[in-house]
Design a protein around this motif. Structure first.
Motif, PDB file in Angstrom:
ATOM      1  N   SER A 110       0.851  -1.182   0.000  1.00 54.45           N
ATOM      2  CA  SER A 110       0.000   0.000   0.000  1.00 54.45           C
ATOM      3  C   SER A 110       0.887   1.233   0.000  1.00 54.45           C
ATOM      4  O   SER A 110       2.040   1.180   0.418  1.00 54.45           O
ATOM      5  CB  SER A 110      -0.933  -0.001   1.207  1.00 54.45           C
ATOM      6  OG  SER A 110      -0.190   0.025   2.410  1.00 54.45           O
ATOM      7  N   ALA A 111       0.322   2.333  -0.492  1.00 54.62           N
ATOM      8  CA  ALA A 111       1.042   3.603  -0.527  1.00 54.62           C
ATOM      9  C   ALA A 111       0.043   4.735  -0.389  1.00 54.62           C
ATOM     10  O   ALA A 111      -1.079   4.636  -0.900  1.00 54.62           O
ATOM     11  CB  ALA A 111       1.822   3.738  -1.831  1.00 54.62           C
ATOM     12  N   VAL A 141       6.169   3.185   0.128  1.00 55.00           N
ATOM     13  CA  VAL A 141       5.354   1.975  -0.025  1.00 55.00           C
ATOM     14  C   VAL A 141       5.595   1.095   1.194  1.00 55.00           C
ATOM     15  O   VAL A 141       6.731   0.877   1.599  1.00 55.00           O
ATOM     16  CB  VAL A 141       5.718   1.208  -1.317  1.00 55.00           C
ATOM     17  CG1 VAL A 141       5.004  -0.130  -1.380  1.00 55.00           C
ATOM     18  CG2 VAL A 141       5.373   2.054  -2.538  1.00 55.00           C
ATOM     19  N   THR A 142       4.502   0.605   1.776  1.00 53.51           N
ATOM     20  CA  THR A 142       4.587  -0.337   2.882  1.00 53.51           C
ATOM     21  C   THR A 142       4.117  -1.693   2.385  1.00 53.51           C
ATOM     22  O   THR A 142       3.058  -1.794   1.776  1.00 53.51           O
ATOM     23  CB  THR A 142       3.715   0.121   4.066  1.00 53.51           C
ATOM     24  OG1 THR A 142       4.191   1.388   4.519  1.00 53.51           O
ATOM     25  CG2 THR A 142       3.768  -0.878   5.212  1.00 53.51           C
ATOM     26  N   ALA A 143       4.920  -2.711   2.623  1.00 56.00           N
ATOM     27  CA  ALA A 143       4.578  -4.077   2.235  1.00 56.00           C
ATOM     28  C   ALA A 143       4.472  -4.929   3.496  1.00 56.00           C
ATOM     29  O   ALA A 143       5.241  -4.757   4.441  1.00 56.00           O
ATOM     30  CB  ALA A 143       5.641  -4.655   1.306  1.00 56.00           C
ATOM     31  N   CYS A 155       6.024  -6.358   8.413  1.00 61.83           N
ATOM     32  CA  CYS A 155       5.829  -5.247   7.486  1.00 61.83           C
ATOM     33  C   CYS A 155       7.137  -4.493   7.344  1.00 61.83           C
ATOM     34  O   CYS A 155       7.982  -4.516   8.239  1.00 61.83           O
ATOM     35  CB  CYS A 155       4.765  -4.282   8.006  1.00 61.83           C
ATOM     36  SG  CYS A 155       3.093  -4.974   8.007  1.00 61.83           S
ATOM     37  N   GLY A 156       7.289  -3.818   6.224  1.00 65.03           N
ATOM     38  CA  GLY A 156       8.464  -2.999   5.984  1.00 65.03           C
ATOM     39  C   GLY A 156       8.145  -1.956   4.930  1.00 65.03           C
ATOM     40  O   GLY A 156       7.189  -2.100   4.169  1.00 65.03           O
ATOM     41  N   SER A 157       8.934  -0.895   4.895  1.00 61.90           N
ATOM     42  CA  SER A 157       8.732   0.213   3.949  1.00 61.90           C
ATOM     43  C   SER A 157      10.041   0.565   3.277  1.00 61.90           C
ATOM     44  O   SER A 157      11.122   0.240   3.778  1.00 61.90           O
ATOM     45  CB  SER A 157       8.197   1.438   4.667  1.00 61.90           C
ATOM     46  OG  SER A 157       6.965   1.166   5.276  1.00 61.90           O
ATOM     47  N   ASN A 158       9.910   1.288   2.158  1.00 63.53           N
ATOM     48  CA  ASN A 158      11.113   1.776   1.482  1.00 63.53           C
ATOM     49  C   ASN A 158      11.581   3.055   2.126  1.00 63.53           C
ATOM     50  O   ASN A 158      10.946   3.624   2.963  1.00 63.53           O
ATOM     51  CB  ASN A 158      10.853   1.986  -0.009  1.00 63.53           C
ATOM     52  CG  ASN A 158       9.745   2.980  -0.285  1.00 63.53           C
ATOM     53  OD1 ASN A 158       8.859   3.206   0.534  1.00 63.53           O
ATOM     54  ND2 ASN A 158       9.757   3.566  -1.459  1.00 63.53           N
TER      55      ASN A 158
END
Length: 158
Positions: A110-111, A141-143, A155-158
Motif C-alpha cells: 500500500s502507498a 510503499v509499505t509491504a 511489514c516494511g517500507s522503502n
C-alpha cells in the motif's frame, strides 16, 4: 512491533493486554509476552474506527494441548521494498522471507498516493514478489506478509 504512517487519522491507539494509549505514527513498541496475546492498532477518523491486529503466539511451557499442525506460527520478514515507475504504473519489488507456517499467506503493498492495495501469494522459497500500484506520485510503499487469518506477520517500507 512496528507500524507505518497512519494518514488522515484524528488519533491512533495501541491496545495491549496491559491497557491502551495513544501512539505516534510511524511508531514501534517492544513486547515480550509470557502468554499468547493479541495487540491492536486502532485509528479513528471522524468517528470511524479502522484497526489492524497481530497475535503474538507463545509456544511451550505447560503440557497438554495437541491439535493443530505442529508448533510455531508464521515467521517472516520484509527485507527490502524497492519502488520504480513502469509505464503509467508504479512497481514495487518486495524481498521477503517466510517460514511457510500460517499459510497460505500473501504479500500486500500500500502507498498513500495509491488507490490500490495489491496482493500476491507468498511462497516460502521465493526470494521476492513484484506488485503494481496505481497512482500519480507514489513515494513511500509499505509491504506486509499477511497470514491466512489476516494477521500481519511482518511489514516494511522503502
Amino acid at each position: 512491533m512496528r507500524w507505518g504512517l497512519v494518514g488522515n487519522a484524528d488519533s491512533v491507539f495501541l491496545e495491549t493486554p496491559d491497557g491502551s494509549g495513544g501512539v505516534p505514527t510511524p511508531g514501534q513498541s517492544g513486547v515480550s509476552p509470557r502468554n499468547t496475546h493479541t495487540y491492536t492498532l486502532a485509528a479513528f477518523c471522524k468517528g470511524f474506527r479502522v484497526q489492524a491486529q497481530v497475535t503474538v503466539s507463545v509456544q511451550g511451557g505447560g503440557g497438554g494441548g495437541g491439535g493443530g499442525g505442529g508448533g510455531g506460527g508464521a515467521q517472516g520478514s520484509i527485507d527490502s521494498v524497492d519502488v520504480g515507475k513502469k509505464g503509467k504504473n508504479w512497481q514495487a519489488r518486495i524481498v521477503y522471507t517466510w517460514n511457510g507456517a500460517g499459510g497460505p499467506a500473501q504479500i500486500c503493498a500500500s502507498a498513500p498516493g495509491s488507490d490500490s492495495r495489491p496482493c500476491t501469494n507468498a511462497r516460502p522459497n521465493a526470494p521476492h514478489a513484484i506488485l503494481n500500484l496505481n497512482g500519480k506520485d507514489i513515494g513511500r510503499v509499505t509491504a506486509c506478509l499477511v497470514d491466512n487469518g489476516g494477521c500481519e506477520v511482518a511489514c516494511g517500507s522503502n
